[in-house]
Design a protein around this motif. Structure first.
Motif, PDB file in Angstrom:
ATOM      1  N   LYS A  91       0.825  -1.202   0.000  1.00  0.00           N
ATOM      2  CA  LYS A  91       0.000   0.000   0.000  1.00  0.00           C
ATOM      3  C   LYS A  91       0.862   1.257   0.000  1.00  0.00           C
ATOM      4  O   LYS A  91       0.519   2.263  -0.590  1.00  0.00           O
ATOM      5  N   GLU A  92       2.012   1.166   0.668  1.00  0.00           N
ATOM      6  CA  GLU A  92       2.947   2.286   0.732  1.00  0.00           C
ATOM      7  C   GLU A  92       3.897   2.309  -0.465  1.00  0.00           C
ATOM      8  O   GLU A  92       4.792   3.131  -0.538  1.00  0.00           O
ATOM      9  N   GLY A  93       3.745   1.343  -1.391  1.00  0.00           N
ATOM     10  CA  GLY A  93       4.575   1.313  -2.582  1.00  0.00           C
ATOM     11  C   GLY A  93       5.864   0.523  -2.429  1.00  0.00           C
ATOM     12  O   GLY A  93       6.751   0.623  -3.255  1.00  0.00           O
ATOM     13  N   VAL A  94       5.973  -0.287  -1.383  1.00  0.00           N
ATOM     14  CA  VAL A  94       7.182  -1.068  -1.154  1.00  0.00           C
ATOM     15  C   VAL A  94       6.964  -2.487  -1.657  1.00  0.00           C
ATOM     16  O   VAL A  94       5.940  -3.094  -1.405  1.00  0.00           O
ATOM     17  N   SER A  95       7.934  -2.991  -2.392  1.00  0.00           N
ATOM     18  CA  SER A  95       7.849  -4.351  -2.906  1.00  0.00           C
ATOM     19  C   SER A  95       9.228  -4.979  -2.858  1.00  0.00           C
ATOM     20  O   SER A  95      10.229  -4.325  -3.132  1.00  0.00           O
ATOM     21  N   SER A  96       9.298  -6.251  -2.493  1.00  0.00           N
ATOM     22  CA  SER A  96      10.573  -6.948  -2.469  1.00  0.00           C
ATOM     23  C   SER A  96      10.928  -7.475  -3.850  1.00  0.00           C
ATOM     24  O   SER A  96      11.990  -8.022  -4.055  1.00  0.00           O
ATOM     25  N   GLN A  97      10.040  -7.296  -4.779  1.00  0.00           N
ATOM     26  CA  GLN A  97      10.224  -7.803  -6.126  1.00  0.00           C
ATOM     27  C   GLN A  97      10.607  -6.661  -7.059  1.00  0.00           C
ATOM     28  O   GLN A  97      10.019  -5.592  -7.019  1.00  0.00           O
ATOM     29  N   SER A  98      11.578  -6.902  -7.882  1.00  0.00           N
ATOM     30  CA  SER A  98      11.991  -5.914  -8.870  1.00  0.00           C
ATOM     31  C   SER A  98      10.831  -5.679  -9.840  1.00  0.00           C
ATOM     32  O   SER A  98      10.193  -6.629 -10.289  1.00  0.00           O
ATOM     33  N   SER A  99      10.568  -4.437 -10.179  1.00  0.00           N
ATOM     34  CA  SER A  99       9.437  -4.133 -11.059  1.00  0.00           C
ATOM     35  C   SER A  99       9.651  -4.705 -12.464  1.00  0.00           C
ATOM     36  O   SER A  99       8.699  -5.031 -13.157  1.00  0.00           O
ATOM     37  N   GLU A 100      10.906  -4.864 -12.885  1.00  0.00           N
ATOM     38  CA  GLU A 100      11.162  -5.423 -14.211  1.00  0.00           C
ATOM     39  C   GLU A 100      10.833  -6.913 -14.288  1.00  0.00           C
ATOM     40  O   GLU A 100      10.611  -7.443 -15.367  1.00  0.00           O
ATOM     41  N   MET A 101      10.784  -7.586 -13.133  1.00  0.00           N
ATOM     42  CA  MET A 101      10.485  -9.016 -13.120  1.00  0.00           C
ATOM     43  C   MET A 101       9.060  -9.276 -13.603  1.00  0.00           C
ATOM     44  O   MET A 101       8.805 -10.306 -14.223  1.00  0.00           O
ATOM     45  N   ASN A 102       8.125  -8.386 -13.311  1.00  0.00           N
ATOM     46  CA  ASN A 102       6.741  -8.589 -13.758  1.00  0.00           C
ATOM     47  C   ASN A 102       6.641  -8.609 -15.272  1.00  0.00           C
ATOM     48  O   ASN A 102       5.712  -9.189 -15.828  1.00  0.00           O
ATOM     49  N   GLY A 103       7.580  -7.983 -15.966  1.00  0.00           N
ATOM     50  CA  GLY A 103       7.574  -7.952 -17.421  1.00  0.00           C
ATOM     51  C   GLY A 103       7.853  -9.302 -18.054  1.00  0.00           C
ATOM     52  O   GLY A 103       7.617  -9.490 -19.253  1.00  0.00           O
ATOM     53  N   TYR A 104       8.359 -10.257 -17.299  1.00  0.00           N
ATOM     54  CA  TYR A 104       8.676 -11.583 -17.836  1.00  0.00           C
ATOM     55  C   TYR A 104       7.443 -12.472 -18.016  1.00  0.00           C
ATOM     56  O   TYR A 104       7.511 -13.486 -18.702  1.00  0.00           O
ATOM     57  N   ILE A 105       6.324 -12.123 -17.388  1.00  0.00           N
ATOM     58  CA  ILE A 105       5.134 -12.984 -17.462  1.00  0.00           C
ATOM     59  C   ILE A 105       4.715 -13.175 -18.917  1.00  0.00           C
ATOM     60  O   ILE A 105       4.636 -12.213 -19.682  1.00  0.00           O
ATOM     61  N   HIS A 106       4.483 -14.442 -19.303  1.00  0.00           N
ATOM     62  CA  HIS A 106       4.064 -14.882 -20.635  1.00  0.00           C
ATOM     63  C   HIS A 106       5.169 -14.797 -21.690  1.00  0.00           C
ATOM     64  O   HIS A 106       4.910 -15.049 -22.859  1.00  0.00           O
ATOM     65  N   MET A 107       6.381 -14.423 -21.293  1.00  0.00           N
ATOM     66  CA  MET A 107       7.492 -14.414 -22.249  1.00  0.00           C
ATOM     67  C   MET A 107       8.004 -15.834 -22.453  1.00  0.00           C
ATOM     68  O   MET A 107       7.874 -16.677 -21.588  1.00  0.00           O
ATOM     69  N   GLU A 108       8.616 -16.045 -23.625  1.00  0.00           N
ATOM     70  CA  GLU A 108       9.162 -17.348 -23.951  1.00  0.00           C
ATOM     71  C   GLU A 108      10.675 -17.289 -23.924  1.00  0.00           C
ATOM     72  O   GLU A 108      11.269 -16.228 -24.087  1.00  0.00           O
ATOM     73  N   GLY A 109      11.283 -18.464 -23.692  1.00  0.00           N
ATOM     74  CA  GLY A 109      12.729 -18.537 -23.657  1.00  0.00           C
ATOM     75  C   GLY A 109      13.197 -19.963 -23.824  1.00  0.00           C
ATOM     76  O   GLY A 109      12.431 -20.845 -24.209  1.00  0.00           O
ATOM     77  N   THR A 110      14.469 -20.170 -23.488  1.00  0.00           N
ATOM     78  CA  THR A 110      15.077 -21.491 -23.633  1.00  0.00           C
ATOM     79  C   THR A 110      15.850 -21.820 -22.366  1.00  0.00           C
ATOM     80  O   THR A 110      16.574 -20.962 -21.833  1.00  0.00           O
ATOM     81  N   ALA A 111      15.716 -23.058 -21.896  1.00  0.00           N
ATOM     82  CA  ALA A 111      16.458 -23.507 -20.720  1.00  0.00           C
ATOM     83  C   ALA A 111      17.929 -23.657 -21.094  1.00  0.00           C
ATOM     84  O   ALA A 111      18.269 -24.344 -22.054  1.00  0.00           O
ATOM     85  N   VAL A 112      18.809 -22.996 -20.352  1.00  0.00           N
ATOM     86  CA  VAL A 112      20.247 -23.066 -20.591  1.00  0.00           C
ATOM     87  C   VAL A 112      20.853 -24.244 -19.835  1.00  0.00           C
ATOM     88  O   VAL A 112      21.835 -24.834 -20.260  1.00  0.00           O
ATOM     89  N   THR A 113      20.247 -24.591 -18.711  1.00  0.00           N
ATOM     90  CA  THR A 113      20.671 -25.743 -17.908  1.00  0.00           C
ATOM     91  C   THR A 113      19.465 -26.648 -17.712  1.00  0.00           C
ATOM     92  O   THR A 113      18.334 -26.254 -18.000  1.00  0.00           O
TER      93      THR A 113
END
Length: 161
Positions: A91-113
């Motif tokens: 509510k105060e605008g504090v988050s333990s999560q980086s705001s750029e991390m939310n941008g990864y939702i529904h993105m595609e990629g490849t497993a490196v390991t």
């Protein structure tokens, strides 16, 4: 008020202040020992220099008043400027999560390991730590991001169409 009665009363109040200080300042018990000494000396004066009845009255008062005064002191301290009253919430605008991390939702990629269930993947040309919901995925498999929780990117195997 009798002059000899004033010193034990002052010592009792000093003892309460020292106990509250022990709660605030980490002293490893040194302030507690000091408080016990102050209370003990106060009772010694009350029993020896005044009277046994006065000493017993001080003991009874200590048993009743010291816990009450310490609790009242802590409640006053909680409302004072010396304590941190700031809350950390969404509510105060504090988050333990980086705001750029939310941008990864529904993105595609490849497993490196191999993901067993955690590992590394390339998503949006960035190497990131990812985790599955428990399934094992082999290196090189296509993945899709299903969720981002705290600082964790959750993926699943991309369905081939």
């Amino acid at each position: 008020m009798n002059k000899t009665l004033l010193l034990p009363i002052i010592l009792q109040l000093v003892g309460v202040v020292v106990i509250i200080s022990e709660i605030i300042l980490p002293s490893g018990g040194i302030l507690s020992i000091l408080a016990a000494g102050v209370f003990g000396y106060s009772l010694y004066i009350a029993f020896n220099d005044i009277s046994t009845v006065t000493g017993i009255a001080f003991v009874i008062a200590d048993v009743i008043l010291i816990p009450v005064l310490v609790i009242a002191g802590l409640k006053l301290l909680a409302k004072s400027p010396a304590t941190l009253r700031q809350t950390l919430s969404r509510k105060e605008g504090v988050s333990s999560q980086s705001s750029e991390m939310n941008g990864y939702i529904h993105m595609e990629g490849t497993a490196v390991t191999d993901l067993r269930p955690a590992g590394m993947a390339i998503i949006n040309d960035k190497r990131v730590d990812v985790v599955t919901r428990g399934e094992y995925l082999e290196k090189g498999v296509g993945i899709i991001v299903t969720a981002v929780t705290v600082n964790q990117i959750v993926v699943r195997k991309k369905e081939v169409s």
